[in-house]
Design a protein around this motif. Structure first.
Motif, PDB file in Angstrom:
ATOM      1  N   MET A   1     111.735  13.382 -33.256  1.00  0.00           N
ATOM      2  CA  MET A   1     111.867  12.047 -33.854  1.00  0.00           C
ATOM      3  C   MET A   1     113.029  12.006 -34.838  1.00  0.00           C
ATOM      4  N   MET A   2     113.389  13.192 -35.370  1.00  0.00           N
ATOM      5  CA  MET A   2     114.399  13.249 -36.419  1.00  0.00           C
ATOM      6  C   MET A   2     115.820  13.181 -35.886  1.00  0.00           C
ATOM      7  N   LEU A   3     116.026  13.748 -34.698  1.00  0.00           N
ATOM      8  CA  LEU A   3     117.391  13.833 -34.194  1.00  0.00           C
ATOM      9  C   LEU A   3     117.845  12.448 -33.734  1.00  0.00           C
ATOM     10  N   PRO A   4     118.950  11.930 -34.295  1.00  0.00           N
ATOM     11  CA  PRO A   4     119.365  10.577 -33.930  1.00  0.00           C
ATOM     12  C   PRO A   4     119.743  10.496 -32.449  1.00  0.00           C
ATOM     13  N   PHE A   5     119.501   9.329 -31.853  1.00  0.00           N
ATOM     14  CA  PHE A   5     119.749   9.184 -30.411  1.00  0.00           C
ATOM     15  C   PHE A   5     121.217   9.407 -30.071  1.00  0.00           C
ATOM     16  N   GLU A   6     122.104   9.236 -31.073  1.00  0.00           N
ATOM     17  CA  GLU A   6     123.528   9.392 -30.785  1.00  0.00           C
ATOM     18  C   GLU A   6     123.852  10.812 -30.331  1.00  0.00           C
ATOM     19  N   VAL A   7     123.049  11.779 -30.819  1.00  0.00           N
ATOM     20  CA  VAL A   7     123.328  13.171 -30.493  1.00  0.00           C
ATOM     21  C   VAL A   7     123.132  13.430 -29.005  1.00  0.00           C
ATOM     22  N   THR A   8     122.059  12.866 -28.446  1.00  0.00           N
ATOM     23  CA  THR A   8     121.780  13.129 -27.036  1.00  0.00           C
ATOM     24  C   THR A   8     122.413  12.084 -26.116  1.00  0.00           C
ATOM     25  N   LEU A   9     122.779  10.941 -26.694  1.00  0.00           N
ATOM     26  CA  LEU A   9     123.272   9.835 -25.862  1.00  0.00           C
ATOM     27  C   LEU A   9     124.514  10.229 -25.053  1.00  0.00           C
ATOM     28  N   ILE A  10     125.461  10.890 -25.717  1.00  0.00           N
ATOM     29  CA  ILE A  10     126.740  11.166 -25.059  1.00  0.00           C
ATOM     30  C   ILE A  10     126.577  12.156 -23.892  1.00  0.00           C
ATOM     31  N   PRO A  11     125.938  13.344 -24.128  1.00  0.00           N
ATOM     32  CA  PRO A  11     125.745  14.241 -22.983  1.00  0.00           C
ATOM     33  C   PRO A  11     124.842  13.643 -21.908  1.00  0.00           C
ATOM     34  N   GLN A  12     123.816  12.867 -22.330  1.00  0.00           N
ATOM     35  CA  GLN A  12     122.975  12.199 -21.330  1.00  0.00           C
ATOM     36  C   GLN A  12     123.815  11.271 -20.475  1.00  0.00           C
ATOM     37  N   TYR A  13     124.712  10.542 -21.136  1.00  0.00           N
ATOM     38  CA  TYR A  13     125.573   9.635 -20.393  1.00  0.00           C
ATOM     39  C   TYR A  13     126.433  10.419 -19.405  1.00  0.00           C
ATOM     40  N   LEU A  14     127.018  11.536 -19.887  1.00  0.00           N
ATOM     41  CA  LEU A  14     127.868  12.344 -19.007  1.00  0.00           C
ATOM     42  C   LEU A  14     127.052  12.908 -17.846  1.00  0.00           C
ATOM     43  N   LEU A  15     125.804  13.328 -18.163  1.00  0.00           N
ATOM     44  CA  LEU A  15     124.917  13.865 -17.114  1.00  0.00           C
ATOM     45  C   LEU A  15     124.604  12.805 -16.064  1.00  0.00           C
ATOM     46  N   PHE A  16     124.167  11.629 -16.533  1.00  0.00           N
ATOM     47  CA  PHE A  16     123.792  10.566 -15.593  1.00  0.00           C
ATOM     48  C   PHE A  16     125.018  10.075 -14.821  1.00  0.00           C
ATOM     49  N   HIS A  17     126.167  10.125 -15.491  1.00  0.00           N
ATOM     50  CA  HIS A  17     127.405   9.734 -14.829  1.00  0.00           C
ATOM     51  C   HIS A  17     127.673  10.677 -13.659  1.00  0.00           C
ATOM     52  N   ARG A  18     127.516  11.990 -13.929  1.00  0.00           N
ATOM     53  CA  ARG A  18     127.763  12.983 -12.885  1.00  0.00           C
ATOM     54  C   ARG A  18     126.768  12.845 -11.740  1.00  0.00           C
ATOM     55  N   LEU A  19     125.516  12.483 -12.085  1.00  0.00           N
ATOM     56  CA  LEU A  19     124.487  12.310 -11.049  1.00  0.00           C
ATOM     57  C   LEU A  19     124.682  11.015 -10.271  1.00  0.00           C
ATOM     58  N   GLY A  20     125.637  10.197 -10.706  1.00  0.00           N
ATOM     59  CA  GLY A  20     125.858   8.915 -10.035  1.00  0.00           C
ATOM     60  C   GLY A  20     124.800   7.888 -10.392  1.00  0.00           C
ATOM     61  N   TRP A  21     124.185   8.041 -11.562  1.00  0.00           N
ATOM     62  CA  TRP A  21     123.102   7.131 -11.949  1.00  0.00           C
ATOM     63  C   TRP A  21     123.587   5.937 -12.769  1.00  0.00           C
ATOM     64  N   VAL A  22     124.860   5.970 -13.204  1.00  0.00           N
ATOM     65  CA  VAL A  22     125.363   4.825 -13.965  1.00  0.00           C
ATOM     66  C   VAL A  22     125.399   3.619 -13.031  1.00  0.00           C
ATOM     67  N   ASP A  23     125.031   2.467 -13.570  1.00  0.00           N
ATOM     68  CA  ASP A  23     124.884   1.248 -12.778  1.00  0.00           C
ATOM     69  C   ASP A  23     123.710   1.303 -11.802  1.00  0.00           C
ATOM     70  N   THR A  24     122.713   2.130 -12.170  1.00  0.00           N
ATOM     71  CA  THR A  24     121.415   2.029 -11.512  1.00  0.00           C
ATOM     72  C   THR A  24     120.380   1.942 -12.636  1.00  0.00           C
ATOM     73  N   TYR A  25     119.122   1.694 -12.276  1.00  0.00           N
ATOM     74  CA  TYR A  25     118.088   1.613 -13.313  1.00  0.00           C
ATOM     75  C   TYR A  25     117.512   2.983 -13.663  1.00  0.00           C
ATOM     76  N   LEU A  26     117.952   4.015 -12.931  1.00  0.00           N
ATOM     77  CA  LEU A  26     117.355   5.337 -13.143  1.00  0.00           C
ATOM     78  C   LEU A  26     117.463   5.839 -14.587  1.00  0.00           C
ATOM     79  N   PRO A  27     118.636   5.688 -15.264  1.00  0.00           N
ATOM     80  CA  PRO A  27     118.686   6.181 -16.659  1.00  0.00           C
ATOM     81  C   PRO A  27     117.727   5.444 -17.587  1.00  0.00           C
ATOM     82  N   LEU A  28     117.316   4.241 -17.224  1.00  0.00           N
ATOM     83  CA  LEU A  28     116.412   3.469 -18.078  1.00  0.00           C
ATOM     84  C   LEU A  28     114.956   3.767 -17.738  1.00  0.00           C
TER      85      LEU A  28
END
Lengths: 295, 313
Positions: free
Chosen positions: A130-157
């Motif tokens: 709960m303590m770690l701000p979402f910004e810390v994980t947001l960027i690598p998560q974005y890069l991960l989902f981007h690599r998986l081809g999940w951007v512009d799908t509902y899967l990351p949500l």
């Protein structure tokens, strides 16, 4: 004062009744004043959603329109793919909400009823997340989902919700499960039930208030989520309604002013939340009372 | 023969207990697994990745190049928006969290008086938190519009010139704090307080009355100590949330005017998703994480002085 209560109980009782009545009146006056203050901007939303565009900017401003413009709702619906956006929000909620509740239940059950090496450490880690701000994980998560081809799908949500439903949900349910006597489980286990049956037939029915609380909070969280869709969805047709609303926001010189339409969409978008809260609030409060949230 | 039989029976029982215990542990891990998988894939992994990225210069789509502490040094010494955005965020949190926690507690206290119809008022108070943030921001910019807004009208009646709120560098953050208070005072924080209040056993109030406590005495010596854990809970979560403030500023002012509402989280977002400077943004994110962890640690360390756990712990 206190002495007089025991000495002359009748007068004391009358005084107490009088006092209670005064307190009730005082409470009502305060509640009403605060209620109006809190609801006023929302009433303003409803009033504005029925105004003409000129009335929106009239001075002095008035709460209600001269003639309610019900057509605003149809106009707003047609101005942008509002129907599609609402459908997208429904898809995200239907995909994510059950995942959060089901997996939070399983994980909280593990913390509340099982005894294994590392359990308490894992629980501290859950609280720590709960303590770690979402910004810390947001960027690598974005890069991960981007690599998986999940951007512009509902899967990351949707998919992350199936991983425990968040620290708060696990914490709330675990606290609630701890209040259910273990003897209930033992009785069922003696009757030959397995642990999943204990969860389903004993724990879940007794935890309805906490589950309703999480259902309401989860619905509001996904329905109104802004950052997730903002980051992961780029195509207009894919937007959820919470992000789509921005197209009704005032962009000077770009689009005609349409705040009255924005307010019409806002009313439509808020209705499910209001109904859900009003229907479920009794359970909601009870769910949080009984789990006794403490850190 | 007989003794051996008993012996083997004991072994069998022990074996059965051992198997049951193993099964119990296995099931525990099995139920834990959704969180554990998510933790590794979506939390610990990404957190480690962002820590690693924070030591690199990585502008998408180039490849990351190691720069050591370069990003951190740049933030602390050369970034013109680093310190201002941090101070603005602390200002926002320092004002909005105490007011928000006290305000929600106040609302909950009134809702906790046993009179009819509180569920209606509960819904009224909760309404603002149901309004989507984009709409709330637009609504607020209207109500605060300095020339024809409702608040300007009310202020002009008592002879005060309305400040320019979202249009002025000094008043933009107070305006955002007002927006945050309106939309959060009656929200889930109030519900958590209400739950805390309802969890105070009636016997304690009765005992205090018998000891001669009036309504203020009961509030001061029963209610307040009994709900300190709830206050603590809301304070910890409130500070964590306020230091990450993003959406209201992003939607209503976009960080302006003249960087007045350029909060720390906005700085991270714009660095990452508009300039795609992922390495630098990761360093920024980690510095925020360290600050939040430190402030939370301080709160837990000082909790012993004022949080009352009623014999638990």
């Amino acid at each position: 004062m206190q002495g007089s209560v025991s000495a002359t109980p009748r007068i004391g009782a009358a005084q107490a009744t009088h006092r209670r009545a005064t307190l009730a009146v005082f409470t009502y006056v305060v509640l009403l004043g605060l209620g109006i203050a809190f609801a006023y901007p929302f009433l303003w939303t409803v009033g504005t959603s029925l105004k003409t565009q000129q009335e929106t900017y009239a001075f002095p401003p008035s709460l209600l329109p001269a003639v309610p413009q019900w057509g605003n709702y149809a106009e707003a619906w047609a101005a942008h793919p509002v129907g599609r956006w609402i459908l997208n929000s429904v898809i995200v909620v239907l995909g994510a909400l059950p995942g959060g509740i089901i997996t939070a239940t399983l994980v909280a059950y593990s913390f509340a009823r099982f005894d294994y090496p590392g359990r308490d450490v894992f629980f501290m880690v859950v609280l720590g997340t709960m303590m770690l701000p979402f910004e810390v994980t947001l960027i690598p998560q974005y890069l991960l989902f981007h690599r998986l081809g999940w951007v512009d799908t509902y899967l990351p949500l949707v998919v992350p919700s199936w991983a425990g439903g968040g620290a708060f949900a696990i914490f709330l349910l675990r606290q609630f499960f701890m209040t259910i006597p273990r003897e209930f489980d033992d009785a069922a286990l003696l009757d030959g039930a397995n642990s999943l049956q204990v969860l389903w037939w004993i724990i879940v029915p007794l935890s309805r208030p906490a589950l309703v609380a999480l259902f309401i909070l989860g619905f509001l969280g996904h329905w109104n989520d802004f950052l997730g869709p903002l980051v992961y969805l780029n195509k207009m047709g894919m937007f959820t309604i919470a992000v789509g609303l921005r197209f009704f926001q005032h962009f000077p010189e770009v689009i005609a002013k349409m705040e009255h339409l924005l307010m019409a969409v806002t009313v439509m978008m808020s209705l499910p939340s209001i109904v859900l809260f009003f229907v479920g609030q009794r359970f909601f409060v009870k769910g949080i009372v009984l789990s006794g949230l403490k850190l | 023969m007989g003794t051996r039989k008993i012996g083997s029976g004991q072994t069998a029982t022990r074996k059965a207990i051992f198997t049951a215990r193993r099964r119990h542990i296995l099931e525990g891990y099995l139920y834990l697994s959704p969180w554990l998988l998510g933790f590794v894939a979506l939390f610990a992994g990404p957190a480690a990745a962002s820590l690693a990225l924070s030591f690199t210069r990585y502008t998408v789509p180039s490849t990351p190049a190691f720069t050591g502490l370069g990003n951190y040094v740049e933030a602390l010494t050369a970034d013109p928006q680093f310190w201002p955005s941090l101070w603005k965020t602390l200002y926002y949190a320092g004002v909005s969290v105490p007011l928000g926690v006290a305000g929600s507690l106040g609302l909950a206290l009134f809702l906790n008086v046993k009179v009819k119809g509180t569920s209606f008022f509960r819904t009224l108070f909760f309404l603002p938190s149901l309004v989507p943030v984009v709409a709330a921001a637009v609504l607020w910019t209207w109500l605060l519009q300095p020339d024809w807004g409702l608040l300007a009208l009310l202020l002009s009646r008592i002879g005060i010139q309305s400040p320019r709120w979202f249009g002025s560098p000094e008043w933009a953050i107070p305006a955002l704090i007002g927006l945050a208070l309106w939309s959060s005072l009656g929200g889930s924080r109030m519900i958590i307080f209400l739950a805390g209040l309802q969890g105070v056993p009636d016997e304690l109030y009765d005992a205090a009355s018998i000891d001669g406590a009036g309504s203020w005495g009961r509030f001061r010596h029963v209610t307040v100590p009994m709900i300190t854990p709830t206050i603590f809970f809301n304070l910890v979560l409130g500070i964590i949330g306020a230091l990450q403030v993003f959406t209201p500023a992003f939607v209503s002012t976009g960080g302006g005017p003249a960087y007045a509402t350029w909060f720390y989280a906005l700085h991270i977002y714009k660095t990452a998703f508009q300039y795609f400077d992922m390495g630098y943004a990761s360093a920024l994110a980690w510095m925020l994480a360290v600050l939040i962890i430190f402030l939370t640690w301080v709160q837990f360390k000082t909790a012993g002085f004022w949080v009352y756990y009623g014999g638990e712990k």
